[in-house]
Design a protein around this motif. Structure first.
Motif, PDB file in Angstrom:
ATOM      1  N   GLY A 172       0.812  -1.224   0.000  1.00 52.64           N
ATOM      2  CA  GLY A 172       0.000   0.000   0.000  1.00 52.64           C
ATOM      3  C   GLY A 172       0.846   1.275   0.000  1.00 52.64           C
ATOM      4  N   ALA A 207     -13.089  11.509   2.880  1.00 52.73           N
ATOM      5  CA  ALA A 207     -14.358  10.806   3.095  1.00 52.73           C
ATOM      6  C   ALA A 207     -14.099   9.308   3.062  1.00 52.73           C
ATOM      7  CB  ALA A 207     -15.365  11.168   2.010  1.00 52.73           C
ATOM      8  N   ILE A 211     -16.580   5.490   4.001  1.00 53.55           N
ATOM      9  CA  ILE A 211     -17.834   4.964   4.551  1.00 53.55           C
ATOM     10  C   ILE A 211     -17.607   4.401   5.957  1.00 53.55           C
ATOM     11  CG2 ILE A 211     -19.070   4.506   2.381  1.00 53.55           C
ATOM     12  CD1 ILE A 211     -17.986   1.626   2.564  1.00 53.55           C
ATOM     13  N   LYS A 246     -12.396   5.261  10.537  1.00 57.15           N
ATOM     14  CA  LYS A 246     -11.215   5.737   9.793  1.00 57.15           C
ATOM     15  C   LYS A 246     -11.253   7.259   9.652  1.00 57.15           C
ATOM     16  CE  LYS A 246     -10.382   1.536   7.160  1.00 57.15           C
ATOM     17  NZ  LYS A 246     -10.558   0.843   5.876  1.00 57.15           N
ATOM     18  N   LEU A 250     -13.210   3.100  -4.824  1.00 52.80           N
ATOM     19  CA  LEU A 250     -13.892   2.174  -5.739  1.00 52.80           C
ATOM     20  C   LEU A 250     -13.615   2.475  -7.196  1.00 52.80           C
ATOM     21  CD1 LEU A 250     -17.431   2.558  -4.200  1.00 52.80           C
ATOM     22  CD2 LEU A 250     -15.827   0.692  -3.791  1.00 52.80           C
ATOM     23  N   ASN A 286      -8.698   1.340  -8.986  1.00 54.03           N
ATOM     24  CA  ASN A 286      -8.647   0.673 -10.292  1.00 54.03           C
ATOM     25  C   ASN A 286      -9.919   0.973 -11.071  1.00 54.03           C
ATOM     26  OD1 ASN A 286      -6.238  -0.839 -10.743  1.00 54.03           O
ATOM     27  ND2 ASN A 286      -6.822  -2.157  -9.018  1.00 54.03           N
TER      28      ASN A 286
END
Ligand code: NAD
Length: 356
Positions: A149, A204, A206, A210, A241, A263
């Motif tokens: 990552g 942002a 969901i 975090k 996403l 991606n």
């Protein structure tokens, strides 16, 4: 006779599609090999609850072709492949399933090499490694690069700098306003890097925990997930996403640059044209997000994994992005087309060498 899968294989020049089953452990898997022109087909093993077999096969095929382009454009000598296991990674993943898949990968004799992907982990890779040596993404104690990552995040940051130079005439991120979507394995280190460089970031996710952590630890502002793409900013940075750039979101963008790790950011290719028409510079996803794979496939080079060399090569994404921008400007084409063209030129070169 209607044969959508064979037609697709022929149209996009696939080399091989392998269906993998094992009744005892309940394996239903696919290995798609798009190209080995530049080297062994390489790409992650995904585990996902697909709605149908066809959806799983098409996902493996599309992703395999994407890997061919990613490696070709990144200057890495590997081909494109991808594998999927049909099933829920949270409830259906077993050692037997992974081992059975590992044996299929081994049976291809190195034509396909695997790694971590959505629904699989570094620990799973270690299990596969017990059955096949053709595993690229591995923990450090197995001779691999470990988590990738941060390398992906670093690569995206290099692409951002190239975009900023094009749009604003200067690379430093200090004072740049960035709207960052997704605080996961890539988004989090990306946020840390941006804050360190003095960018003004709004985030942002969901996952509320975090977002709270980002607010608390890094002092950034947050907006609801549905609003992040429409924030007034210099750079919209998608780290969540695929499909985020589409007919609905593109008219709402209030940025000059889109650059992130997600991606398949373009819902469809025509959305890349739409961005260009709006005068927004789009960093093609597979150019910007190649850092992780450049980093972990370094272990296949002479002498095995060399961290310094791996980071240096990830840093070259900045030059690659500049090449894409220059080509797009010269040919008056959108950046996503310029990226494809760079990849196709390198593939054509590899094919012509095979003829000598
Ligand atoms: P991840 O699963 O660790 O993180 C994704 C984050 O996005 C999560 O925190 C999730 O809660 C959040 N998210 C999901 N839907 C959201 C929404 N609608 N709005 C806001 N946030 C949302 O994944 P990752 O490994 O960080 O990868 C992120 C993206 O980058 C993916 O598209 C992945 O395919 C791509 N990518 C990752 C790597 C890598 O090195 N991991 C390499 C290349 C590309």
């Amino acid at each position: 006779m209607k044969s959508p899968i064979f037609d697709y294989l022929v149209r996009y020049g696939y080399k091989k599609l392998v269906l993998c089953t094992n009744r005892e452990v309940g394996l239903r898997g696919v290995i798609a090999i798009h190209s080995t022109d530049l080297g062994p087909a390489t790409g992650g093993l995904r585990m996902w609850t697909y709605a149908s077999e066809e959806e799983a096969i098409m996902d493996a095929l599309r992703l395999a072709r994407g890997m061919t382009y990613k490696y070709a454009a990144a200057g890495v000598n590997l081909g494109g492949g991808k594998a999927v296991i049909i099933g829920d990674p949270k409830t259906e993943k077993t050692e037997g399933l992974l081992r059975a898949m590992g044996r299929f990968i081994q049976s291809l004799g190195g034509e396909y090499q695997t790694g971590e992907d959505v629904g699989t982990t570094l620990d799973d890779m270690e299990v596969l490694y017990g059955e096949t040596e053709h595993v690229v993404t591995l923990p450090e104690h197995c001779g691999g690069a470990g988590p990738i990552g941060p390398a992906t995040a670093y690569g995206v940051q290099q692409a951002m700098k190239a975009c900023c130079e094009e749009v604003y005439g200067s690379e430093p991120m200090k004072g740049r306003r960035v709207a960052l979507q997704g605080l996961g394995a890539v988004g989090w280190p990306a946020l840390e890097g941006l804050v360190k460089e003095g960018a003004k970031v709004v985030v942002a996710d969901i996952d509320r925990a975090k977002v709270d952590r980002a607010r608390r630890q890094l002092g950034v502002k947050a907006v609801p997930p549905g609003e992040i793409h429409a924030q007034p900013c210099d750079i919209f940075a998608p780290y969540a996403l695929g499909g985020i750039l589409n007919t609905r979101t593109i008219p709402e963008l209030r940025c000059k640059i889109v650059c992130g790790s997600a991606n398949n950011q373009l819902g469809e290719e025509r959305h890349g044209d739409l961005l260009a028409k709006r005068g927004i510079l789009y960093a093609p996803d597979y150019i910007a997000n190649a850092g992780g794979t450049i980093y972990d496939t370094d272990r296949l080079q002479k002498g095995g994994f060399n961290r310094e060399r791996a980071w240096r090569n990830v840093g070259r994404i900045r030059e690659r992005m500049k090449e894409v921008i220059t080509l797009a400007r010269r040919e008056r084409i959108p950046t996503y087309r310029a990226a494809d063209r760079l990849a196709e030129e390198r593939l054509a070169m590899a094919r012509s060498l095979k003829l000598i």
